[in-house]
Design a protein around this motif. Structure first.
Motif, PDB file in Angstrom:
ATOM      1  N   GLN A  82      -0.218 -59.315  -5.037  1.00 28.90           N
ATOM      2  CA  GLN A  82      -0.609 -57.926  -5.376  1.00 28.90           C
ATOM      3  C   GLN A  82      -1.342 -57.842  -6.751  1.00 28.90           C
ATOM      4  O   GLN A  82      -1.271 -58.687  -7.529  1.00 28.90           O
ATOM      5  N   HIS A  83      -2.115 -56.812  -6.904  1.00 30.99           N
ATOM      6  CA  HIS A  83      -2.570 -56.369  -8.167  1.00 30.99           C
ATOM      7  C   HIS A  83      -2.904 -54.842  -8.028  1.00 30.99           C
ATOM      8  O   HIS A  83      -2.797 -54.380  -6.957  1.00 30.99           O
ATOM      9  N   ILE A  84      -3.064 -54.442  -9.053  1.00 33.08           N
ATOM     10  CA  ILE A  84      -3.563 -52.805  -9.293  1.00 33.08           C
ATOM     11  C   ILE A  84      -5.007 -52.926  -9.227  1.00 33.08           C
ATOM     12  O   ILE A  84      -5.902 -53.512  -9.848  1.00 33.08           O
ATOM     13  N   SER A  85      -5.388 -52.189  -8.261  1.00 39.11           N
ATOM     14  CA  SER A  85      -6.808 -52.054  -7.702  1.00 39.11           C
ATOM     15  C   SER A  85      -7.454 -50.839  -8.509  1.00 39.11           C
ATOM     16  O   SER A  85      -8.606 -51.115  -8.911  1.00 39.11           O
ATOM     17  N   ALA A  86      -6.587 -49.825  -8.803  1.00 36.77           N
ATOM     18  CA  ALA A  86      -7.548 -48.719  -9.622  1.00 36.77           C
ATOM     19  C   ALA A  86      -6.466 -47.810 -10.355  1.00 36.77           C
ATOM     20  O   ALA A  86      -5.176 -47.799  -9.829  1.00 36.77           O
ATOM     21  N   VAL A  87      -6.910 -47.324 -11.369  1.00 34.67           N
ATOM     22  CA  VAL A  87      -5.956 -46.223 -12.052  1.00 34.67           C
ATOM     23  C   VAL A  87      -6.535 -44.828 -12.035  1.00 34.67           C
ATOM     24  O   VAL A  87      -7.909 -45.120 -12.582  1.00 34.67           O
ATOM     25  N   VAL A  88      -6.129 -43.858 -11.848  1.00 37.28           N
ATOM     26  CA  VAL A  88      -6.606 -42.402 -12.169  1.00 37.28           C
ATOM     27  C   VAL A  88      -6.871 -42.144 -13.425  1.00 37.28           C
ATOM     28  O   VAL A  88      -5.790 -42.351 -14.398  1.00 37.28           O
ATOM     29  N   LEU A  89      -8.037 -41.699 -13.872  1.00 32.53           N
ATOM     30  CA  LEU A  89      -8.320 -41.124 -15.117  1.00 32.53           C
ATOM     31  C   LEU A  89      -8.964 -39.453 -14.765  1.00 32.53           C
ATOM     32  O   LEU A  89      -9.851 -39.309 -14.143  1.00 32.53           O
ATOM     33  N   VAL A  90      -8.090 -38.758 -15.273  1.00 29.96           N
ATOM     34  CA  VAL A  90      -8.462 -37.298 -14.869  1.00 29.96           C
ATOM     35  C   VAL A  90      -9.567 -36.895 -16.094  1.00 29.96           C
ATOM     36  O   VAL A  90      -9.473 -36.932 -17.183  1.00 29.96           O
ATOM     37  N   VAL A  91     -10.510 -36.238 -15.335  1.00 30.83           N
ATOM     38  CA  VAL A  91     -11.859 -35.808 -16.301  1.00 30.83           C
ATOM     39  C   VAL A  91     -12.249 -34.433 -15.989  1.00 30.83           C
ATOM     40  O   VAL A  91     -11.834 -33.847 -14.827  1.00 30.83           O
ATOM     41  N   PRO A  92     -12.807 -33.824 -16.823  1.00 32.75           N
ATOM     42  CA  PRO A  92     -13.196 -32.251 -16.620  1.00 32.75           C
ATOM     43  C   PRO A  92     -14.479 -32.230 -15.606  1.00 32.75           C
ATOM     44  O   PRO A  92     -14.677 -31.177 -15.106  1.00 32.75           O
ATOM     45  N   ASP A  93     -15.339 -33.282 -15.550  1.00 28.46           N
ATOM     46  CA  ASP A  93     -16.502 -33.181 -14.663  1.00 28.46           C
ATOM     47  C   ASP A  93     -17.074 -34.565 -14.308  1.00 28.46           C
ATOM     48  O   ASP A  93     -16.838 -35.703 -15.467  1.00 28.46           O
ATOM     49  N   TYR A  94     -17.385 -34.954 -13.252  1.00 29.64           N
ATOM     50  CA  TYR A  94     -17.499 -36.392 -12.930  1.00 29.64           C
ATOM     51  C   TYR A  94     -18.790 -36.639 -13.714  1.00 29.64           C
ATOM     52  O   TYR A  94     -18.906 -37.924 -13.921  1.00 29.64           O
ATOM     53  N   ASP A  95     -19.996 -36.053 -13.550  1.00 27.92           N
ATOM     54  CA  ASP A  95     -21.264 -36.565 -14.086  1.00 27.92           C
ATOM     55  C   ASP A  95     -21.065 -36.892 -15.682  1.00 27.92           C
ATOM     56  O   ASP A  95     -21.617 -37.661 -16.367  1.00 27.92           O
ATOM     57  N   VAL A  96     -20.338 -35.947 -16.284  1.00 23.39           N
ATOM     58  CA  VAL A  96     -20.300 -35.964 -17.693  1.00 23.39           C
ATOM     59  C   VAL A  96     -19.554 -37.336 -17.917  1.00 23.39           C
ATOM     60  O   VAL A  96     -19.741 -38.096 -18.839  1.00 23.39           O
ATOM     61  N   ALA A  97     -18.364 -37.695 -17.250  1.00 26.09           N
ATOM     62  CA  ALA A  97     -17.709 -39.000 -17.299  1.00 26.09           C
ATOM     63  C   ALA A  97     -18.700 -40.086 -16.943  1.00 26.09           C
ATOM     64  O   ALA A  97     -18.465 -40.965 -17.564  1.00 26.09           O
ATOM     65  N   LEU A  98     -19.440 -39.995 -15.962  1.00 25.87           N
ATOM     66  CA  LEU A  98     -20.284 -41.070 -15.568  1.00 25.87           C
ATOM     67  C   LEU A  98     -21.350 -41.260 -16.516  1.00 25.87           C
ATOM     68  O   LEU A  98     -21.510 -42.404 -16.986  1.00 25.87           O
ATOM     69  N   ARG A  99     -21.824 -40.166 -17.457  1.00 27.77           N
ATOM     70  CA  ARG A  99     -22.829 -40.424 -18.491  1.00 27.77           C
ATOM     71  C   ARG A  99     -22.163 -41.337 -19.614  1.00 27.77           C
ATOM     72  O   ARG A  99     -22.782 -42.246 -20.008  1.00 27.77           O
ATOM     73  N   PHE A 100     -20.876 -41.287 -19.901  1.00 24.95           N
ATOM     74  CA  PHE A 100     -20.256 -41.850 -20.933  1.00 24.95           C
ATOM     75  C   PHE A 100     -19.949 -43.077 -20.443  1.00 24.95           C
ATOM     76  O   PHE A 100     -20.411 -44.269 -20.869  1.00 24.95           O
ATOM     77  N   TYR A 101     -19.074 -43.281 -19.198  1.00 26.60           N
ATOM     78  CA  TYR A 101     -18.662 -44.555 -18.716  1.00 26.60           C
ATOM     79  C   TYR A 101     -19.752 -45.521 -18.436  1.00 26.60           C
ATOM     80  O   TYR A 101     -19.630 -46.764 -18.660  1.00 26.60           O
ATOM     81  N   VAL A 102     -20.573 -44.960 -17.732  1.00 26.44           N
ATOM     82  CA  VAL A 102     -21.592 -46.143 -17.028  1.00 26.44           C
ATOM     83  C   VAL A 102     -22.653 -46.081 -17.967  1.00 26.44           C
ATOM     84  O   VAL A 102     -23.581 -47.082 -18.240  1.00 26.44           O
ATOM     85  N   GLY A 103     -23.037 -44.690 -18.352  1.00 33.11           N
ATOM     86  CA  GLY A 103     -24.491 -44.862 -19.375  1.00 33.11           C
ATOM     87  C   GLY A 103     -24.066 -45.449 -20.700  1.00 33.11           C
ATOM     88  O   GLY A 103     -25.164 -46.126 -21.509  1.00 33.11           O
ATOM     89  N   ILE A 104     -23.201 -44.974 -21.465  1.00 34.51           N
ATOM     90  CA  ILE A 104     -22.968 -45.713 -22.907  1.00 34.51           C
ATOM     91  C   ILE A 104     -22.034 -46.912 -22.933  1.00 34.51           C
ATOM     92  O   ILE A 104     -22.323 -48.061 -23.634  1.00 34.51           O
ATOM     93  N   LEU A 105     -20.972 -46.982 -21.943  1.00 34.47           N
ATOM     94  CA  LEU A 105     -20.071 -48.095 -22.099  1.00 34.47           C
ATOM     95  C   LEU A 105     -20.538 -49.211 -21.115  1.00 34.47           C
ATOM     96  O   LEU A 105     -20.247 -50.323 -21.030  1.00 34.47           O
ATOM     97  N   ALA A 106     -21.598 -48.893 -20.165  1.00 27.71           N
ATOM     98  CA  ALA A 106     -22.096 -49.899 -19.428  1.00 27.71           C
ATOM     99  C   ALA A 106     -21.247 -50.239 -18.408  1.00 27.71           C
ATOM    100  O   ALA A 106     -21.417 -51.458 -17.833  1.00 27.71           O
ATOM    101  N   PHE A 107     -20.484 -49.281 -17.775  1.00 31.17           N
ATOM    102  CA  PHE A 107     -19.461 -49.936 -16.677  1.00 31.17           C
ATOM    103  C   PHE A 107     -20.385 -49.903 -15.425  1.00 31.17           C
ATOM    104  O   PHE A 107     -21.223 -49.052 -15.423  1.00 31.17           O
ATOM    105  N   ASP A 108     -19.659 -50.598 -14.422  1.00 25.65           N
ATOM    106  CA  ASP A 108     -20.622 -50.570 -13.234  1.00 25.65           C
ATOM    107  C   ASP A 108     -20.142 -49.346 -12.315  1.00 25.65           C
ATOM    108  O   ASP A 108     -18.829 -48.795 -12.597  1.00 25.65           O
ATOM    109  N   LEU A 109     -21.091 -48.463 -11.537  1.00 29.58           N
ATOM    110  CA  LEU A 109     -20.553 -47.498 -10.679  1.00 29.58           C
ATOM    111  C   LEU A 109     -20.372 -48.326  -9.424  1.00 29.58           C
ATOM    112  O   LEU A 109     -21.250 -48.966  -9.017  1.00 29.58           O
ATOM    113  N   ILE A 110     -19.062 -48.327  -9.124  1.00 28.73           N
ATOM    114  CA  ILE A 110     -18.680 -49.110  -7.744  1.00 28.73           C
ATOM    115  C   ILE A 110     -18.907 -48.146  -6.727  1.00 28.73           C
ATOM    116  O   ILE A 110     -19.425 -48.793  -5.536  1.00 28.73           O
TER     117      ILE A 110
END
Length: 129
Positions: free
Chosen positions: A3-31
């Motif tokens: 078993q493993h934890i596959s995902a954890v929810v992070l509540v955000v105000p806007d998907y695209d704003v969150a993607l700009r930070f996490y993918v654009g600035i932190l360089a996370f992968d968009l799965i």
């Protein structure tokens, strides 16, 4: 059984704003970014080479909106491990990430606390070898 934890929810105000930070600035992968309705998407992101993912969930209703940035009651709730702490700290600082402190040494490694644009507190962490 494995078993493993596959995902954890992070509540955000806007998907695209969150993607700009996490993918654009932190360089996370968009799965995955799948539109489920006019207002709901299934958006999974993850740091490079990570197994556990964040499911970005757009807040709906006053209770969820109130939880944005305070899902862990003000504690550090997310831990971004790295093996290139100094490079990541400099890159993130140059990109405007707000660190609450200068990097510090702890018995377990080097750490600095930062906030995402929504107020969630994160540790940038390189464990001692």
């Amino acid at each position: 059984m494995m078993q493993h934890i596959s995902a954890v929810v992070l509540v955000v105000p806007d998907y695209d704003v969150a993607l700009r930070f996490y993918v654009g600035i932190l360089a996370f992968d968009l799965i995955e970014d799948t539109h489920l309705s006019d207002t709901k998407r299934w958006v999974l992101i993850a740091p490079k080479n990570a197994q556990t993912r964040l499911l970005l969930a757009k807040a709906h209703g006053p209770e969820q909106v109130a939880a944005i940035g305070n899902q862990t009651g003000g504690r550090v709730g997310f831990f971004l491990h790295t093996d290139t702490f100094d490079e990541d700290f400099e890159r993130m600082t140059a990109a405007g990430v707000q660190f609450e402190e200068s990097p510090r040494k702890e018995p377990y490694g080097q750490v600095a606390v930062f906030q995402d644009p929504f107020g969630n507190r994160w540790d940038l962490l390189q464990l001692s070898s």
